[in-house]
Design an enzyme around this catalytic site. Structure first.
Site, PDB file in Angstrom:
ATOM      1  N   MET A  41      23.779   9.074   2.691  1.00  0.00           N
ATOM      2  CA  MET A  41      23.678  10.415   3.251  1.00  0.00           C
ATOM      3  C   MET A  41      24.054  10.418   4.734  1.00  0.00           C
ATOM      4  SD  MET A  41      23.266  13.543   2.659  1.00  0.00           S
ATOM      5  CE  MET A  41      22.283  14.115   1.273  1.00  0.00           C
ATOM      6  N   LYS A  65     -17.710  -0.983   5.583  1.00  0.00           N
ATOM      7  CA  LYS A  65     -18.193  -2.068   4.742  1.00  0.00           C
ATOM      8  C   LYS A  65     -19.701  -1.983   4.473  1.00  0.00           C
ATOM      9  CE  LYS A  65     -16.812  -6.889   4.599  1.00  0.00           C
ATOM     10  NZ  LYS A  65     -16.206  -7.995   5.368  1.00  0.00           N
ATOM     11  N   GLU A  69       0.813  -1.219   0.000  1.00  0.00           N
ATOM     12  CA  GLU A  69       0.000   0.000   0.000  1.00  0.00           C
ATOM     13  C   GLU A  69       0.846   1.268   0.000  1.00  0.00           C
ATOM     14  OE1 GLU A  69      -0.571  -2.597   1.943  1.00  0.00           O
ATOM     15  OE2 GLU A  69      -2.634  -3.262   1.616  1.00  0.00           O
ATOM     16  N   PHE A 122     -11.775  -7.255  13.757  1.00  0.00           N
ATOM     17  CA  PHE A 122     -10.685  -7.748  12.922  1.00  0.00           C
ATOM     18  C   PHE A 122     -10.346  -6.724  11.837  1.00  0.00           C
ATOM     19  CE2 PHE A 122      -9.273 -10.130   9.089  1.00  0.00           C
ATOM     20  CZ  PHE A 122      -8.029 -10.496   9.568  1.00  0.00           C
ATOM     21  N   GLN A 123      -9.068  -6.429  11.690  1.00  0.00           N
ATOM     22  CA  GLN A 123      -8.557  -5.440  10.732  1.00  0.00           C
ATOM     23  C   GLN A 123      -9.208  -4.067  10.895  1.00  0.00           C
ATOM     24  OE1 GLN A 123      -8.443  -7.170   6.721  1.00  0.00           O
ATOM     25  NE2 GLN A 123      -6.357  -7.874   7.166  1.00  0.00           N
TER      26      GLN A 123
END
Lengths: 188, 590
Positions: free
Chosen positions: B495, B176, B64, B126-127
């Protein structure tokens, strides 16, 4: 905050500021607003929030500690929030400022009770609940008046205190901050 | 779709997911970067119909974070809103770095996240992740849709907010049950009037007048052009103003390309690794015109020695940027393009035949010209072994054309590209400026390529940076998005190594990345072409081949890890005292 040294006057002085703002009454607005102020390293000492005379609009009054330049930044950042419609700093000299305190104080005997009642009258407060050994009174005024009253009550024994935090209106006929006339978008 | 009579926009009982898809189509979204999951699959199911019709295209990413950076690359290359999409919980939290990056660099991105059903929110389902709460300080605005009938309005608002004013990321959380549910909906036309959102476009006429006068009377004027010039497509106005008054320009990292970098008045990038000619002149200016930039600490260095003698005109669409870090004399809140146009018109009325260049201004222009030429040192770098990164830039510059898009990782690779490459058009240099996100380069190059399929897109990356998001070589292969990746491979976190070398007595702690991986094998594992180069003579030919290729080519070039990026203004130092690059004292003897 860092600043360019060349033009800094006494803007770095930390003092108390009253900010009033009109927000849309939607979930999460308070979190957005307080988060922004926290990010600027400001300490919010008082908050009062309630609906206005117009549906869907809420007025928030904050007292914050900080220097005026950082405050200006915080106000500009607040204005950028979509749910925040108007923000104004209210100067104590040109505003009426009030706070309400509920104070539960011990009053074990008649003498103590009578003395407390006298003080309440002097401070133009009210007794709103009474029991054999304690009473609850309400006091309205600016924060300093409430502080002074509390100091007197300490000698009797303060059991608990609930203060609302201040709310304020600018003096005169104008509204500050003014609720804009743009129609309210209907979503939750 | 069937439309009811009486109200031509009202559609009876449409499913939430379809309403979202339809809203995206109405916002003219062509490409979405995303990954599906339990809480967003309903929306993906509804999108399929639009994909089949060729109206919306989802680019299935492998992480993602890549989706979010790709959306940024897409937005910055095209000037349109980039869209990324993820499921609830971990999908949403993986977007966070990309959202923060878009926030810092004002990229117009809309992030759509799935969420557990409204009945479960707050119960640690969940999630479930409170993505609205998590992203609150790094979004321009965010919404959690709680009624199907609100979808068209909220999606419209999200795009309007992301695109207009100071652009930025907007997050829309989609529970959802909202995707599944049905309701009557109304699709809005045109722009919404949003009570709490009124970006100021036109500059205040009085301030314009005062600024014009100051610019005209300046003896040593200088313009600092930032990312806001790109965002408002104000390059033509910038160039017109520069040529009208003969004002030298320095750009920030985000402003690269807003004026062609071979323009006689362009001094190149200013700041920590900016050009000597830019840094050494900024504090000499008597009037500074700062456009669409925010006086970031990488530009200003030590604020107490920055622009102490100059009058500053600051144009920015975001009033909160005015006098945030540097107090300014002439604040102008407005859109860069509009305000620059106003300034040009204002100057036209002020300029008379008598207001020709003063001697002092001519001397300033002469000084600038000489220093600018002294900075033009890229040709000095020879094909030696171990390969100098600057030599790679020299070779790359020869292969780049005006429409090629350079994207960078973060670190020394980024600074060599930013310092040396001469970009000639806006939106042709895309880099993670504010957040400095390692792993940005490759995903953003994919997004840029999707936006501009006819341009050659080159990711100048570091080995450390590329490794953070390289798994999306799979996306490049499967979705057929060909880009060229140049890895300046020093097998270290370069760097930080440079800082250790300069400020930590060469204690190289945790910056050595070892001898793995084999980038050629990695690339080949994804079905793409990998090349390893250790001989500098191979660089030019490899780049020319990669430019012609119809697939992604990863060119892993072994570079000298002891070569540091100079010039450098050490953090907290003054822009007047950069550690110079090696050629400077030889080339400028004054």
């Amino acid at each position: 905050m860092t600043s360019n040294s060349r033009k800094d006057g006494n803007e770095n002085q930390v003092r108390k500021h009253i900010i009033a703002f009109i927000v849309e009454d939607r979930p999460g607005v308070m979190a957005r607003v307080t988060g922004l102020i926290r990010r600027r390293n400001f300490n919010i000492t008082q908050i009062s929030v309630a609906r206005t005379q117009i549906e869907n609009y809420t007025r928030m009054t904050f007292v914050v500690q900080g220097d005026s330049r950082t405050l200006e930044q915080a106000i500009k950042q607040l204005r950028k929030q979509v749910e925040v419609l108007k923000v104004s700093e209210l100067k104590p000299q040109t505003s009426v400022v009030r706070e309400l305190a509920l104070i539960k104080v011990k009053s074990p005997d008649v003498n103590a009770r009578n003395e407390i009642i006298q003080y309440i009258n002097i401070f133009r407060g009210n007794i709103i609940d009474i029991s054999p050994t304690s009473l609850i009174c309400e006091i309205t005024g600016d924060s300093e008046k409430i502080d002074a009253f509390l100091k007197l009550m300490n000698s009797f024994g303060v059991i608990e205190v609930a203060r609302t935090g201040i709310t304020a209106l600018v003096r005169g006929s104008e509204a500050r901050p003014k609720i804009p006339e743009t129609p309210y978008l209907d979503y939750v | 779709m069937t439309e009811t009579t009486g109200c031509d926009k009202k559609v009876p009982f449409m499913k939430g997911a379809k309403v979202i898809a339809e809203s995206l189509k109405r916002e003219k979204v062509k490409n979405i970067f995303g990954i599906t999951g339990g809480a967003i699959m309903i929306l993906y199911d509804a999108l399929q119909e639009y994909e089949k019709a060729g109206e919306l295209n989802n680019i299935l990413c492998r992480h993602e974070q890549v989706a979010a950076h790709a959306a940024e690359g897409y937005a910055r290359a095209s000037g349109e809103v980039g869209v990324c999409m993820a499921t609830s919980g971990p999908g949403a939290t993986n977007l966070v770095t990309g959202i923060a990056d878009a926030w810092m660099d004002s990229s117009s991105v809309v992030a759509l996240t799935g969420q557990v059903a409204t009945s479960l929110i707050g119960g640690d389902a969940f999630q479930e992740a409170d993505i609205i709460g998590i992203t609150m300080p790094i979004v321009k605005s965010s919404f959690q849709i709680r009624r199907v009938k609100d979808i068209p309005l909220i999606i419209k608002m999200a795009f309007q907010l992301a695109r207009t004013g100071r652009p930025g990321p907007v997050l829309v959380d989609l529970p959802k049950d909202i995707q599944v549910g049905e309701d009557e909906v109304y699709f809005y036309e045109g722009e919404l009037e949003i009570a709490g959102y009124n970006p100021n476009i036109k500059g205040h006429p009085l301030q314009i007048k005062r600024a014009a006068k100051a610019l005209l009377e300046a003896e040593r004027p200088l313009i600092i052009a930032g990312g806001g010039v790109t965002a408002s497509n104000a390059s033509p106005e910038l160039i017109e103003l520069v040529e009208m008054l003969g004002i030298p320009v320095v750009t920030t990292l985000m402003g690269k390309g807003t004026i062609p970098e071979d323009h006689p008045y362009c001094l190149g990038m200013v700041g920590m690794h900016g050009k000597m000619c830019a840094n050494l002149n900024i504090n000499k200016a008597d009037v500074i015109l700062a456009v669409g930039m925010r006086f970031d600490d990488r530009v200003t260095a030590d604020l107490t020695t920055f622009l102490t003698e100059s009058k500053i005109i600051h144009i920015d669409i975001d009033s909160a940027e005015i006098s945030k870090n540097v107090l300014v004399d002439y604040p102008i809140v407005g859109d860069a393009k509009t305000v620059l146009r106003q300034l040009i018109e204002g100057l036209k009325t002020l300029i008379t035949s008598s207001s020709s260049n003063s001697d002092k201004k001519t001397a300033w222009q002469k000084r600038i010209k000489e220093m600018r030429e002294a900075c033009d040192c890229l040709e000095e770098y020879e094909p030696v072994t171990p390969i100098k990164p600057q030599y790679i830039m020299k070779e790359l510059q020869k292969v780049l054309d005006d429409d090629s898009i350079v994207v960078t990782g973060v670190g020394r690779n980024q600074m060599w590209a930013a310092h040396h490459l001469r970009i000639r058009k806006p939106r042709r240099f895309i880099s993670s400026g504010g957040l400095g996100t390692m792993g940005f380069g490759f995903p953003a190059s994919l997004g840029a390529k999707v936006a501009k399929p006819d341009s050659w897109v080159v990711d100048v990356d570091g080995d450390g940076s590329f490794l953070m998001t390289h798994q999306d070589l799979a996306t490049s292969f499967v979705e057929n998005i060909p880009v060229t990746v140049i890895i300046l491979d020093d097998r270290s976190l370069g760097m930080v190594r440079q800082w250790q070398s300069l400020f930590f007595e060469k204690r190289f702690v945790e910056t050595d990345l070892g001898t793995v991986p084999d980038f050629v094998k990695i690339t080949e594992a994804y079905g793409l072409e990998g090349i390893r180069i250790e001989n500098p003579s191979e660089i030019g030919p490899a780049l020319r081949e990669a430019k012609k290729a119809d697939h992604t080519v990863v060119i892993d070039i072994a570079v000298d890890k002891n070569e540091n990026v100079f010039p450098m203004v050490p953090a907290g130092g003054s822009t007047d005292q950069p550690i110079p690059c090696e050629p400077w004292p030889r080339r400028y003897k004054k």
